[in-house]
Each structure stands twice: as C-alpha cells, then as structure tokens.
Design a protein around this motif. Structure first.
Motif, PDB file in Angstrom:
ATOM      1  N   PHE A 133       0.804  -0.777  -0.122  1.00 53.32           N
ATOM      2  CA  PHE A 133       0.083  -0.346   0.335  1.00 53.32           C
ATOM      3  C   PHE A 133       0.858   0.977  -0.252  1.00 53.32           C
ATOM      4  O   PHE A 133       1.620   1.245   0.385  1.00 53.32           O
ATOM      5  CB  PHE A 133      -0.711   0.217   1.173  1.00 53.32           C
ATOM      6  N   ARG A 134       0.998   1.989  -0.945  1.00 61.95           N
ATOM      7  CA  ARG A 134       1.088   3.329  -0.966  1.00 61.95           C
ATOM      8  C   ARG A 134       0.881   4.913  -0.724  1.00 61.95           C
ATOM      9  O   ARG A 134      -0.419   4.845  -1.685  1.00 61.95           O
ATOM     10  CB  ARG A 134       2.371   3.399  -2.530  1.00 61.95           C
ATOM     11  N   TYR A 135       1.668   5.346   0.122  1.00 62.19           N
ATOM     12  CA  TYR A 135       0.635   6.970   0.572  1.00 62.19           C
ATOM     13  C   TYR A 135       1.153   7.527   0.008  1.00 62.19           C
ATOM     14  O   TYR A 135       2.243   7.476   0.410  1.00 62.19           O
ATOM     15  CB  TYR A 135       0.258   6.881   1.650  1.00 62.19           C
ATOM     16  N   LEU A 136       0.667   9.280  -0.632  1.00 60.49           N
ATOM     17  CA  LEU A 136       0.966  10.029  -0.872  1.00 60.49           C
ATOM     18  C   LEU A 136       1.407  11.115   0.393  1.00 60.49           C
ATOM     19  O   LEU A 136       0.663  11.005   0.708  1.00 60.49           O
ATOM     20  CB  LEU A 136      -0.104  11.094  -2.047  1.00 60.49           C
ATOM     21  N   ILE A 137       2.464  11.026   0.465  1.00 67.42           N
ATOM     22  CA  ILE A 137       2.849  12.225   1.939  1.00 67.42           C
ATOM     23  C   ILE A 137       3.030  13.280   1.588  1.00 67.42           C
ATOM     24  O   ILE A 137       4.629  13.409   0.701  1.00 67.42           O
ATOM     25  CB  ILE A 137       3.386  11.792   3.325  1.00 67.42           C
ATOM     26  N   ARG A 138       3.336  14.436   2.140  1.00 68.50           N
ATOM     27  CA  ARG A 138       3.681  15.808   1.616  1.00 68.50           C
ATOM     28  C   ARG A 138       4.543  15.841   2.926  1.00 68.50           C
ATOM     29  O   ARG A 138       4.478  16.058   4.118  1.00 68.50           O
ATOM     30  CB  ARG A 138       2.568  16.529   1.260  1.00 68.50           C
ATOM     31  N   THR A 139       5.629  16.805   2.380  1.00 66.93           N
ATOM     32  CA  THR A 139       6.565  17.854   3.285  1.00 66.93           C
ATOM     33  C   THR A 139       7.896  18.793   2.896  1.00 66.93           C
ATOM     34  O   THR A 139       7.296  19.187   1.649  1.00 66.93           O
ATOM     35  CB  THR A 139       7.927  16.861   3.488  1.00 66.93           C
ATOM     36  N   HIS A 140       8.389  19.395   3.324  1.00 67.34           N
ATOM     37  CA  HIS A 140       9.610  20.156   2.636  1.00 67.34           C
ATOM     38  C   HIS A 140      10.532  19.547   2.282  1.00 67.34           C
ATOM     39  O   HIS A 140      11.667  18.684   3.299  1.00 67.34           O
ATOM     40  CB  HIS A 140       9.501  21.337   3.413  1.00 67.34           C
ATOM     41  N   SER A 141      11.081  20.219   1.819  1.00 63.77           N
ATOM     42  CA  SER A 141      12.854  19.903   0.930  1.00 63.77           C
ATOM     43  C   SER A 141      14.163  19.793   2.138  1.00 63.77           C
ATOM     44  O   SER A 141      14.714  19.271   2.191  1.00 63.77           O
ATOM     45  CB  SER A 141      13.554  20.390  -0.116  1.00 63.77           C
ATOM     46  N   SER A 142      13.410  20.582   2.785  1.00 60.61           N
ATOM     47  CA  SER A 142      14.183  21.093   3.917  1.00 60.61           C
ATOM     48  C   SER A 142      14.716  20.239   5.757  1.00 60.61           C
ATOM     49  O   SER A 142      15.414  20.028   5.925  1.00 60.61           O
ATOM     50  CB  SER A 142      14.252  22.589   5.030  1.00 60.61           C
ATOM     51  N   VAL A 143      13.761  19.353   5.156  1.00 58.59           N
ATOM     52  CA  VAL A 143      13.512  17.949   6.340  1.00 58.59           C
ATOM     53  C   VAL A 143      14.999  17.450   5.802  1.00 58.59           C
ATOM     54  O   VAL A 143      15.256  16.537   6.725  1.00 58.59           O
ATOM     55  CB  VAL A 143      12.115  16.935   5.787  1.00 58.59           C
ATOM     56  N   LEU A 144      15.504  17.510   5.064  1.00 61.13           N
ATOM     57  CA  LEU A 144      17.223  17.119   4.611  1.00 61.13           C
ATOM     58  C   LEU A 144      17.995  17.357   4.961  1.00 61.13           C
ATOM     59  O   LEU A 144      18.233  18.213   3.408  1.00 61.13           O
ATOM     60  CB  LEU A 144      17.126  15.636   2.896  1.00 61.13           C
ATOM     61  N   LEU A 145      18.863  17.168   5.671  1.00 65.81           N
ATOM     62  CA  LEU A 145      19.622  18.154   5.664  1.00 65.81           C
ATOM     63  C   LEU A 145      21.033  18.137   5.329  1.00 65.81           C
ATOM     64  O   LEU A 145      21.478  16.749   5.568  1.00 65.81           O
ATOM     65  CB  LEU A 145      20.190  18.687   7.131  1.00 65.81           C
ATOM     66  N   PRO A 146      21.602  19.228   4.451  1.00 68.94           N
ATOM     67  CA  PRO A 146      22.701  18.584   3.815  1.00 68.94           C
ATOM     68  C   PRO A 146      23.981  17.343   4.522  1.00 68.94           C
ATOM     69  O   PRO A 146      23.899  18.684   5.650  1.00 68.94           O
ATOM     70  CB  PRO A 146      23.320  19.611   3.485  1.00 68.94           C
ATOM     71  N   GLY A 147      24.877  17.216   3.716  1.00 68.58           N
ATOM     72  CA  GLY A 147      25.551  16.238   4.589  1.00 68.58           C
ATOM     73  C   GLY A 147      25.449  15.334   6.193  1.00 68.58           C
ATOM     74  O   GLY A 147      26.360  14.961   6.980  1.00 68.58           O
ATOM     75  N   GLY A 148      24.003  15.684   6.102  1.00 69.56           N
ATOM     76  CA  GLY A 148      23.546  14.708   7.690  1.00 69.56           C
ATOM     77  C   GLY A 148      23.615  13.067   7.068  1.00 69.56           C
ATOM     78  O   GLY A 148      23.747  13.074   5.993  1.00 69.56           O
ATOM     79  N   THR A 149      23.071  12.588   8.058  1.00 67.50           N
ATOM     80  CA  THR A 149      23.254  11.088   8.077  1.00 67.50           C
ATOM     81  C   THR A 149      21.747  10.597   7.316  1.00 67.50           C
ATOM     82  O   THR A 149      22.280   9.707   6.504  1.00 67.50           O
ATOM     83  CB  THR A 149      23.089  10.236   9.835  1.00 67.50           C
ATOM     84  N   VAL A 150      20.802  10.724   7.574  1.00 69.54           N
ATOM     85  CA  VAL A 150      19.920  10.775   6.179  1.00 69.54           C
ATOM     86  C   VAL A 150      20.469  11.649   4.639  1.00 69.54           C
ATOM     87  O   VAL A 150      19.396  10.019   4.199  1.00 69.54           O
ATOM     88  CB  VAL A 150      18.511  11.186   6.654  1.00 69.54           C
ATOM     89  N   ALA A 151      20.743  12.886   5.402  1.00 68.35           N
ATOM     90  CA  ALA A 151      21.018  12.552   3.563  1.00 68.35           C
ATOM     91  C   ALA A 151      21.552  12.110   2.616  1.00 68.35           C
ATOM     92  O   ALA A 151      21.701  11.738   1.577  1.00 68.35           O
ATOM     93  CB  ALA A 151      21.202  14.249   3.501  1.00 68.35           C
ATOM     94  N   SER A 152      22.789  11.103   3.585  1.00 71.78           N
ATOM     95  CA  SER A 152      23.549   9.896   3.567  1.00 71.78           C
ATOM     96  C   SER A 152      22.695   9.076   2.739  1.00 71.78           C
ATOM     97  O   SER A 152      22.957   8.197   1.085  1.00 71.78           O
ATOM     98  CB  SER A 152      24.920  10.145   3.611  1.00 71.78           C
ATOM     99  N   ARG A 153      21.887   8.393   3.176  1.00 67.92           N
ATOM    100  CA  ARG A 153      20.923   7.659   2.361  1.00 67.92           C
ATOM    101  C   ARG A 153      19.526   7.343   1.567  1.00 67.92           C
ATOM    102  O   ARG A 153      18.450   7.177   1.850  1.00 67.92           O
ATOM    103  CB  ARG A 153      20.122   6.795   3.325  1.00 67.92           C
ATOM    104  N   ALA A 154      19.264   9.034   1.504  1.00 67.69           N
ATOM    105  CA  ALA A 154      18.107  10.154   0.371  1.00 67.69           C
ATOM    106  C   ALA A 154      18.565  10.495  -0.422  1.00 67.69           C
ATOM    107  O   ALA A 154      19.257  11.957  -0.209  1.00 67.69           O
ATOM    108  CB  ALA A 154      17.047  10.434   1.469  1.00 67.69           C
TER     109      ALA A 154
END
Length: 179
Positions: A133-154
């Motif tokens: 089941f795939r859901y459309l969810i919204r956010t702002h691009s700022s949720v990924l901080l450059p150089g952060g751990t999340v940014a390296s996996r996303a």
C-alpha cells in the motif's frame, strides 16, 4: 493497537472504488483479510498475503524522496507493527524509522493509497504474494539537511523518474487535484 484485518478490508474497498479494474488482482488479499476479520484467526497455513505499507514523500518542488537500500534507490516499506493503528500510519512510521523524517502531512481528501502494488513476497516470507500500500505524503525539502546521516541515505528525485509509470501518473493526478 495493531492494524486490524477489517481496517485493511475497508482501505481496500476505498482503493477499489477508485480503481475497479484492479479488483481481480486484489481479490486474494480481500478474501484473506475478510476471512481473518470474520474468524478472528488465520486458517491459511501461513500462505496469507503479506501486507506492507510505505510512503511516497513529495516535497514542495514536486520531487520524491528515494531511499538507498543496498545497491538501489527506492521507496521504503514495512509490515504494520503492533503500534500502528492504520496502514497510513505504518507509512509515516517507515519514513520516521528509515529516513528520520518527521515533519510530514497528508493532503486532505487524498488519504487513500495512491497505489497497491503486488509482487512475490521476500524469500523469508515464503511463497506468498506481497501487497504494498503506497501513500502520498507531503513535506518540505528542508527535512533533509545537507551532509546529514539521512541525506547520505536519501535523495530527492524528479517525479518524472518515479516508477512504475502507473505510480508516476497517479501521483501527478493526485498532486494536480490537491492544488
């Protein structure tokens, strides 16, 4: 509170109202969840469909968040946990756990799945069918901080690179309606 089988049946009913051409593909899941809901247990000898949920996260620029898994990029999903009260909540939890993304929302009126895709279940699940089941969810691009751990996996990818084509088309349709 775990996602109840009756809630999956209800979610599938809503989905099939929008996509009646997929009824034949969804019937095994519908029947199994209805059986579970009515009987209160599984009698399918471990051959029930595998239910997963995941989010297609779209930012304000219309880009989708792809996550790195081994050597490929894709959209994370997981089976509902005991704490998930709905499949859409499972999709949000997946974003929190796999991408560290917390500031998200669903567009009112677009809460039903944008796509329910099927495939063979993972080897550890045995010879079963997986329903995602795939859901459309919204956010702002700022949720990924450059150089952060999340940014390296996303990474953000243009909507035109989202596959399969049916998913891309449905996302564009939903986003157009939501404006």
């Amino acid at each position: 509170m775990a996602v109840e089988e009756s809630a999956i049946v209800k979610e599938l009913n809503h989905y099939l109202l929008d996509h009646p051409d997929e009824t034949a593909v969804m019937t095994p899941l519908f029947d199994a969840m209805l059986d579970h809901s009515r009987l209160g247990h599984c009698f399918h000898d471990g051959n029930c469909p595998v239910v997963k949920a995941g989010a297609i996260l779209i930012d304000e620029r219309g880009r989708a968040l792809a996550l790195r898994h081994e050597d490929a990029w894709g959209f994370a999903e997981d089976a509902p946990s005991a704490a998930d009260e709905s499949l859409s909540r499972t999709a949000v939890r997946v974003l929190e756990e796999f991408a560290g993304v917390h500031d998200v929302w669903m567009i009112p009126g677009t809460e039903s799945p944008v796509l329910v895709d099927t495939s063979r279940a993972a080897p550890e699940d045995g010879p079963r069918t997986r329903y995602g089941f795939r859901y459309l969810i919204r956010t702002h691009s700022s949720v990924l901080l450059p150089g952060g751990t999340v940014a390296s996996r996303a990474r953000w990818i243009p909507l035109d690179e989202v596959g399969p084509p049916v998913l891309r088309a449905r996302l564009k349709d939903r986003l157009a309606v939501a404006r």
